[in-house]
Write a protein that holds these residues in place. Structure first.
Motif, short mmCIF file in Angstrom:
data_model
loop_
_atom_site.label_atom_id
_atom_site.label_comp_id
_atom_site.label_asym_id
_atom_site.label_seq_id
_atom_site.Cartn_x
_atom_site.Cartn_y
_atom_site.Cartn_z
N THR A 58 51.96 50.81 53.84
CA THR A 58 51.79 49.54 53.14
C THR A 58 50.79 48.69 53.89
OG1 THR A 58 53.65 48.56 54.34
CG2 THR A 58 54.13 49.51 52.16
N CYS A 59 50.22 47.70 53.21
CA CYS A 59 49.31 46.77 53.85
C CYS A 59 50.10 45.58 54.39
CB CYS A 59 48.25 46.29 52.85
SG CYS A 59 47.24 47.62 52.14
N ASN A 60 49.66 45.05 55.49
CA ASN A 60 50.36 43.93 56.13
C ASN A 60 49.95 42.61 55.46
OD1 ASN A 60 51.92 42.45 57.88
ND2 ASN A 60 50.38 42.45 59.52
N ILE A 61 50.37 42.45 54.22
CA ILE A 61 50.03 41.23 53.45
C ILE A 61 51.31 40.70 52.81
CG2 ILE A 61 48.65 40.26 51.58
CD1 ILE A 61 46.73 42.61 51.91
N SER A 62 51.66 39.45 53.09
CA SER A 62 52.86 38.84 52.52
C SER A 62 52.52 38.10 51.24
CB SER A 62 53.49 37.87 53.52
OG SER A 62 52.63 36.77 53.76
N LYS A 63 53.52 37.90 50.39
CA LYS A 63 53.31 37.21 49.12
C LYS A 63 52.90 35.75 49.31
CE LYS A 63 56.55 40.02 46.42
NZ LYS A 63 57.75 40.02 45.55
N ALA A 64 53.32 35.13 50.41
CA ALA A 64 53.03 33.72 50.63
C ALA A 64 51.66 33.49 51.28
CB ALA A 64 54.11 33.10 51.52
N SER A 65 51.02 34.57 51.76
CA SER A 65 49.72 34.40 52.43
C SER A 65 48.62 34.13 51.40
CB SER A 65 49.39 35.66 53.23
OG SER A 65 49.20 36.77 52.37
N SER A 66 47.50 33.63 51.91
CA SER A 66 46.37 33.34 51.02
C SER A 66 45.84 34.62 50.37
CB SER A 66 45.25 32.64 51.79
OG SER A 66 44.82 33.44 52.88
N MET A 67 45.77 35.72 51.15
CA MET A 67 45.31 36.98 50.60
C MET A 67 46.29 37.51 49.56
SD MET A 67 43.06 39.33 50.34
CE MET A 67 41.96 38.83 51.66
N GLY A 68 47.60 37.34 49.83
CA GLY A 68 48.60 37.79 48.88
C GLY A 68 48.50 37.07 47.55
N VAL B 241 45.79 35.75 46.30
CA VAL B 241 44.58 36.21 45.61
C VAL B 241 44.82 37.54 44.92
CG1 VAL B 241 42.22 37.04 45.97
CG2 VAL B 241 43.01 34.97 47.13
N LEU B 242 45.51 38.46 45.62
CA LEU B 242 45.77 39.78 45.05
C LEU B 242 46.74 39.72 43.88
CD1 LEU B 242 46.04 41.91 48.32
CD2 LEU B 242 44.15 41.85 46.68
N GLN B 243 47.58 38.70 43.84
CA GLN B 243 48.50 38.55 42.72
C GLN B 243 47.78 38.14 41.43
OE1 GLN B 243 51.53 35.77 43.95
NE2 GLN B 243 52.13 37.01 45.71
N LYS B 244 46.66 37.43 41.58
CA LYS B 244 45.97 36.88 40.42
C LYS B 244 44.71 37.64 40.03
CE LYS B 244 47.56 32.15 41.38
NZ LYS B 244 47.14 30.76 41.65
N CYS B 245 44.14 38.41 40.97
CA CYS B 245 42.85 39.05 40.68
C CYS B 245 42.99 40.11 39.59
CB CYS B 245 42.27 39.66 41.96
SG CYS B 245 43.17 41.09 42.56
N LYS B 246 41.92 40.29 38.85
CA LYS B 246 41.90 41.27 37.76
C LYS B 246 41.11 42.53 38.11
CE LYS B 246 42.33 37.75 34.15
NZ LYS B 246 41.73 37.18 32.90
N LEU B 247 40.23 42.42 39.10
CA LEU B 247 39.39 43.56 39.48
C LEU B 247 39.28 43.63 40.99
CD1 LEU B 247 37.35 45.87 38.82
CD2 LEU B 247 35.57 44.09 38.77
N ALA C 136 44.91 31.32 59.99
CA ALA C 136 45.63 32.28 60.83
C ALA C 136 46.16 33.46 60.02
CB ALA C 136 46.77 31.58 61.56
N ASP C 137 46.65 33.20 58.80
CA ASP C 137 47.24 34.29 58.02
C ASP C 137 46.20 35.22 57.44
OD1 ASP C 137 46.14 32.63 56.18
OD2 ASP C 137 47.91 32.39 54.93
N ALA C 138 44.92 34.86 57.59
CA ALA C 138 43.86 35.74 57.11
C ALA C 138 43.27 36.58 58.24
CB ALA C 138 42.75 34.92 56.44
N ALA C 139 43.80 36.43 59.43
CA ALA C 139 43.24 37.12 60.59
C ALA C 139 43.35 38.63 60.47
CB ALA C 139 43.94 36.65 61.86
N VAL C 140 44.38 39.12 59.76
CA VAL C 140 44.56 40.57 59.65
C VAL C 140 43.46 41.22 58.83
CG1 VAL C 140 47.06 40.44 59.91
CG2 VAL C 140 46.05 40.23 57.64
#
Length: 225
Positions: free
Chosen positions: A8-18, A20-26, A214-218
């Motif tokens: 799995t990827c180290n991305i939580s639902k509450a993070s900024s990246m998480g 973005v991935l919840q809403k992106c279409k492509l 900080a949460d985008a450091a990964v």
């Protein structure tokens, strides 16, 4: 590279990246041909969890961009069959992939250069395996108008960067030429040759990549250039 059965990827639902991935279409996965077939499992499991959808990749559209004729996964001390077996085409996800091929070289069309168009077609003939292979040596013969051969790195530099002693000050002139090579040691040697022709003070620029959130450091490995 070591893989586990349920990556799995180290991305939580509450993070900024998480978010973005919840809403992106492509999602564009560039140069995918160098990745192992198991590398698709991590984003698949993570996107399912982030998007709350059990369909492949959480029902997100994944664009796998690349050319399998260029670079396959690198496996130390392996055979060509091992590399083919490790590539994405042998992944269980490949049955969901719809293959699209680019048929026109837009860069050549925009330049409107007949010689560039001829070179483009000849290059594709080699990539598509349409050039006859010698039965004994296993090599192909290039057409006389395909390229110009040189005998040394110094001659190559002179052909690509003629009169660099004075022309290097022109940004437009520099942007129109480049030397591509496969190994870093050749890059360093060519750079040293080119720099030796330029009589000016040498300056070294250093930069450090800093992540603000900080949460985008990964998502950004630590590197110093």
């Amino acid at each position: 590279m070591k893989f586990i059965e349920t990556p799995t990827c180290n991305i939580s639902k509450a993070s900024s990246m998480g978010k973005v991935l919840q809403k992106c279409k492509l999602i564009v996965w560039d140069e995918c041909t160098m990745d192992y077939k198991k590398s698709l499992k991590a984003p698949d499991r993570s996107l399912k969890d982030l998007r709350g959808n059990i369909r492949p990749f959480g029902n997100a559209l994944i664009l796998l961009a690349g050319d399998f004729r260029q670079t396959l996964p690198v496996i130390p001390r392996s055979t060509p069959a091992d590399e083919i077996n490790a590539c994405l085409k042998y992944s269980t996800f490949w049955r969901h992939v719809k293959t699209l091929k680019l048929a026109k070289n837009l860069r050549v069309q925009l330049q409107n250069d007949p010689s560039a168009e001829i070179f483009s077609h000849q290059f594709l003939e080699i990539g598509n395996g349409n050039v006859p292979v010698h039965l004994t040596s296993g090599r192909i013969s290039l057409r006389h108008n395909f390229c110009n051969l040189v005998t040394s790195k110094e001659e190559l530099v002179e052909k690509v960067f003629p009169n660099i002693q004075t022309n290097y000050k022109s940004h437009d002139w520099l942007s129109e030429r480049a030397i591509l090579t496969t190994k870093n040691k050749d890059v360093y040697e060519l750079n040293n040759i080119i720099q030796s022709y330029i009589q000016s003070e040498e300056v070294t620029y250093k930069s450090v990549v800093i992540v603000v959130e900080a949460d985008a450091a990964v998502n950004y490995p630590n590197r110093i250039y």
